[in-house]
Design an enzyme around this catalytic site. Structure first.
Site, PDB file in Angstrom:
ATOM      1  N   CYS A   1      54.984  34.578  75.227  1.00  0.00           N
ATOM      2  CA  CYS A   1      55.924  34.083  74.612  1.00  0.00           C
ATOM      3  C   CYS A   1      56.430  34.664  73.585  1.00  0.00           C
ATOM      4  O   CYS A   1      55.679  34.865  72.494  1.00  0.00           O
ATOM      5  CB  CYS A   1      55.675  32.514  74.503  1.00  0.00           C
TER       6      CYS A   1
ATOM      7  N   CYS B   1      56.415  35.981  55.119  1.00  0.00           N
ATOM      8  CA  CYS B   1      57.548  35.876  55.931  1.00  0.00           C
ATOM      9  C   CYS B   1      58.486  35.287  55.385  1.00  0.00           C
ATOM     10  O   CYS B   1      58.583  34.050  55.085  1.00  0.00           O
ATOM     11  CB  CYS B   1      57.194  35.274  57.454  1.00  0.00           C
TER      12      CYS B   1
ATOM     13  N   CYS C   1      59.726  31.425  56.156  1.00  0.00           N
ATOM     14  CA  CYS C   1      58.603  30.635  56.661  1.00  0.00           C
ATOM     15  C   CYS C   1      58.152  29.590  55.378  1.00  0.00           C
ATOM     16  O   CYS C   1      57.751  30.026  54.609  1.00  0.00           O
ATOM     17  CB  CYS C   1      57.486  31.088  57.138  1.00  0.00           C
TER      18      CYS C   1
ATOM     19  N   CYS D   1      52.445  23.557  72.817  1.00  0.00           N
ATOM     20  CA  CYS D   1      52.371  24.738  72.291  1.00  0.00           C
ATOM     21  C   CYS D   1      51.717  24.342  70.874  1.00  0.00           C
ATOM     22  O   CYS D   1      52.222  23.543  70.003  1.00  0.00           O
ATOM     23  CB  CYS D   1      53.890  25.462  71.920  1.00  0.00           C
TER      24      CYS D   1
ATOM     25  N   CYS E   1      50.005  26.601  75.142  1.00  0.00           N
ATOM     26  CA  CYS E   1      50.442  27.775  74.430  1.00  0.00           C
ATOM     27  C   CYS E   1      49.832  27.798  73.068  1.00  0.00           C
ATOM     28  O   CYS E   1      49.776  26.617  72.611  1.00  0.00           O
ATOM     29  CB  CYS E   1      52.041  27.825  74.373  1.00  0.00           C
TER      30      CYS E   1
ATOM     31  N   CYS F   1      49.468  29.851  54.405  1.00  0.00           N
ATOM     32  CA  CYS F   1      49.237  31.225  54.951  1.00  0.00           C
ATOM     33  C   CYS F   1      49.736  32.289  54.022  1.00  0.00           C
ATOM     34  O   CYS F   1      50.400  32.449  52.965  1.00  0.00           O
ATOM     35  CB  CYS F   1      50.467  31.232  55.903  1.00  0.00           C
TER      36      CYS F   1
ATOM     37  N   ARG G   1      64.136  30.403  75.543  1.00  0.00           N
ATOM     38  CA  ARG G   1      64.128  29.000  75.093  1.00  0.00           C
ATOM     39  C   ARG G   1      64.972  28.878  73.752  1.00  0.00           C
ATOM     40  O   ARG G   1      65.222  29.780  72.909  1.00  0.00           O
ATOM     41  CB  ARG G   1      62.751  28.710  74.529  1.00  0.00           C
TER      42      ARG G   1
HETATM   43  N1  SAM Z   1      51.483  32.340  62.094  1.00  0.00           N
HETATM   44  C1  SAM Z   1      51.609  32.680  63.419  1.00  0.00           C
HETATM   45  C2  SAM Z   1      52.724  33.766  63.409  1.00  0.00           C
HETATM   46  O1  SAM Z   1      53.492  33.962  62.278  1.00  0.00           O
HETATM   47  O2  SAM Z   1      52.793  34.353  64.526  1.00  0.00           O
HETATM   48  C3  SAM Z   1      51.947  31.572  64.218  1.00  0.00           C
HETATM   49  C4  SAM Z   1      52.948  30.443  63.594  1.00  0.00           C
HETATM   50  S1  SAM Z   1      54.537  31.145  62.875  1.00  0.00           S
HETATM   51  C5  SAM Z   1      55.307  29.666  62.208  1.00  0.00           C
HETATM   52  C6  SAM Z   1      55.681  30.930  64.567  1.00  0.00           C
HETATM   53  C7  SAM Z   1      56.901  31.423  64.540  1.00  0.00           C
HETATM   54  O3  SAM Z   1      57.732  30.587  63.841  1.00  0.00           O
HETATM   55  C8  SAM Z   1      57.494  32.677  63.762  1.00  0.00           C
HETATM   56  O4  SAM Z   1      57.205  33.824  64.281  1.00  0.00           O
HETATM   57  C9  SAM Z   1      59.032  32.589  63.473  1.00  0.00           C
HETATM   58  O5  SAM Z   1      59.561  33.246  64.674  1.00  0.00           O
HETATM   59  C10 SAM Z   1      59.041  31.009  63.619  1.00  0.00           C
HETATM   60  N2  SAM Z   1      59.459  30.372  62.487  1.00  0.00           N
HETATM   61  C11 SAM Z   1      58.913  30.052  61.358  1.00  0.00           C
HETATM   62  N3  SAM Z   1      59.820  29.645  60.483  1.00  0.00           N
HETATM   63  C12 SAM Z   1      60.904  29.577  60.962  1.00  0.00           C
HETATM   64  C13 SAM Z   1      62.299  29.154  60.454  1.00  0.00           C
HETATM   65  N4  SAM Z   1      62.268  28.609  59.038  1.00  0.00           N
HETATM   66  N5  SAM Z   1      63.243  29.147  61.071  1.00  0.00           N
HETATM   67  C14 SAM Z   1      63.219  29.656  62.322  1.00  0.00           C
HETATM   68  N6  SAM Z   1      61.996  30.002  63.023  1.00  0.00           N
HETATM   69  C15 SAM Z   1      60.861  30.005  62.347  1.00  0.00           C
HETATM   70 FE1  SF4 Z   2      52.441  32.711  58.205  1.00  0.00          FE
HETATM   71 FE2  SF4 Z   2      54.847  31.575  58.423  1.00  0.00          FE
HETATM   72 FE3  SF4 Z   2      54.379  34.258  58.689  1.00  0.00          FE
HETATM   73 FE4  SF4 Z   2      53.237  32.781  60.671  1.00  0.00          FE
HETATM   74  S1  SF4 Z   2      55.422  32.899  60.197  1.00  0.00           S
HETATM   75  S2  SF4 Z   2      52.273  34.315  59.523  1.00  0.00           S
HETATM   76  S3  SF4 Z   2      52.727  30.887  59.335  1.00  0.00           S
HETATM   77  S4  SF4 Z   2      54.133  32.899  56.892  1.00  0.00           S
END
Ligand code: SAM
Ligand code: SF4
Ligand code: DTB
Length: 346
Positions: free
Chosen positions: A191, A60, A63, A100, A131, A56, A263
């Site tokens: 959600c 973030c 992530c 989901c 979802c 990606c 959740r």
């Molecule tokens: N890329 C899309 C986005 O960011 O909206 C969808 C997938 S993203 C992985 C979905 C959610 O997963 C993020 O908004 C975050 O809240 C959660 N998430 C990702 N990494 C995480 C982590 N290490 N611990 C807890 N929640 C996490």
């Molecule tokens: Fe990309 Fe992870 Fe951020 Fe979703 S949460 S936009 S997968 S870096």
């Protein structure tokens, strides 16, 4: 307690004051709100699948799927419809009522959305709620997904507006609000929740919940994630949150958004069973079920089944807006909507 009118005008001070209540007082209030709107012994079960993993472009800080961090997650293409359907079938057999699908995109291309829409229709045809979480969407993309039978779109605000730029720099808070607006406009359910334990203050946890509750509609599902610390991500090594502060966050979410499904999301594998039990008392009524979240672990299915038995919880299946109870998988008793195991058809 009777069902109260939904509010969308919470002030930060009011939300902070809820967090500051004596723990037992807060849990009593949250549980009273919970009982007035939900069966306190029913928990909705969702299973999560990563349909497009890693690589990606976003940054973030939590992530493992961001290409720029060295986390060991391998970038993969969108997986085939056949594999998704097989996993959805297995999830349904294991007791999930919602499936989901997550993709590590900043925002999907139109051709990605067409492919995901076909997958959504196939999963929906199995009798599961659907979802998807695919990143930022245009109105047209949201419409395509709605027409394909998507029920929910997951798009998290993740944290308070004022803490956002300490976690994510490649998009703005307003971008998230804009996508949520597009999603609501086409009639998809939202959600939307966030992550706690990222080094935010209590005031900022309150700010996340205040922002969620003051959206034009309360999100129908509110995932509260506890940060899963992944080596290689900037937030790895953040001081862990006191588990009771996590329970308080669930309780305040329940009070602010009485009708929503709250959740208990990422972070359950790292959480003590007793803390989870407190979360269910405080108003959590949904979980991710299955051994994997997107790229990280979740409790074993056997462990969750045992937890449900120990806490006398049963799985909730949502059928066309009418809550019914799923009886065959998690070894539960048939319960009428009167909330009792009396065998009535109410
Ligand atoms: N890329 C899309 C986005 O960011 O909206 C969808 C997938 S993203 C992985 C979905 C959610 O997963 C993020 O908004 C975050 O809240 C959660 N998430 C990702 N990494 C995480 C982590 N290490 N611990 C807890 N929640 C996490
Ligand atoms: Fe990309 Fe992870 Fe951020 Fe979703 S949460 S936009 S997968 S870096
Ligand atoms: C949400 O709020 N939590 C889920 C789901 N929505 C997509 C994702 C949790 C991801 C945890 C880290 C991982 O497994 O990669």
């Amino acid at each position: 307690m009777t069902a109260a009118a939904l509010r969308h005008d919470w002030t930060r001070d009011e939300v902070v004051a809820l967090f500051a209540l004596p723990f037992n007082e807060l849990l009593h209030r949250a549980h009273s709100v919970h009982r007035a709107h939900h069966d306190p012994n029913a928990v909705q079960i969702s299973t999560l699948l990563s349909i497009k993993t890693g690589g990606c472009p976003e940054d973030c800080g939590y992530c493992p799927q961001a290409a720029r961090y060295h986390t060991g997650v391998k970038a993969e293409k969108l997986i085939s419809m056949e594999s998704v359907v097989a996993r959805a079938q297995a999830a349904k057999q294991a007791g999930a009522s919602r499936f989901c699908m997550g993709a590590a995109w900043r925002s999907p291309k139109d051709r990605d959305v067409v492919q995901v829409a076909e997958i959504v229709s196939a999963v929906k045809a199995l009798g599961l709620e659907t979802c998807a979480t695919l990143g930022m969407l245009s109105g047209e993309q949201a419409q395509t997904l709605k027409q394909a039978g998507l029920d929910y779109y997951n798009h998290n605000l993740d944290t308070a507006p004022e803490f956002y730029d300490q976690v994510i720099h490649t998009r703005q808070y307003q971008d998230r609000l804009d996508t949520l607006e597009q999603v609501r406009q086409v009639g998809l359910k939202t959600c939307c929740g966030g992550i706690v334990g990222m080094g935010e203050t209590r005031d900022q946890r309150a700010g996340l919940l205040q922002t969620l509750a003051n959206l034009p509609e309360h999100p129908q599902s509110v995932p509260i994630n506890q940060l899963v610390q992944v080596p290689g991500t900037p937030l790895h090594g953040t001081q862990a949150l006191d588990p009771f502060e996590f329970v308080r966050t669930i309780a305040v979410a329940r009070i602010l958004m009485p009708q929503s499904m709250v959740r208990l999301s990422a972070g359950r594998q790292q959480m003590d069973d007793a803390v989870q039990a407190l979360c269910f008392f405080a108003g959590a009524n949904s979980i991710f079920y299955g051994e994997k979240l997107l790229t990280t672990g979740n409790p074993d299915v056997e462990h969750d089944r045992a937890l449900f038995r120990r806490l006398d919880l049963h799985a909730l299946e949502v059928v066309e807006e009418i809550d019914t109870v799923h009886t065959d998988i998690l070894e539960t008793e048939a319960v009428g909507s009167c909330g009792q195991s009396c065998g009535c058809a109410a």
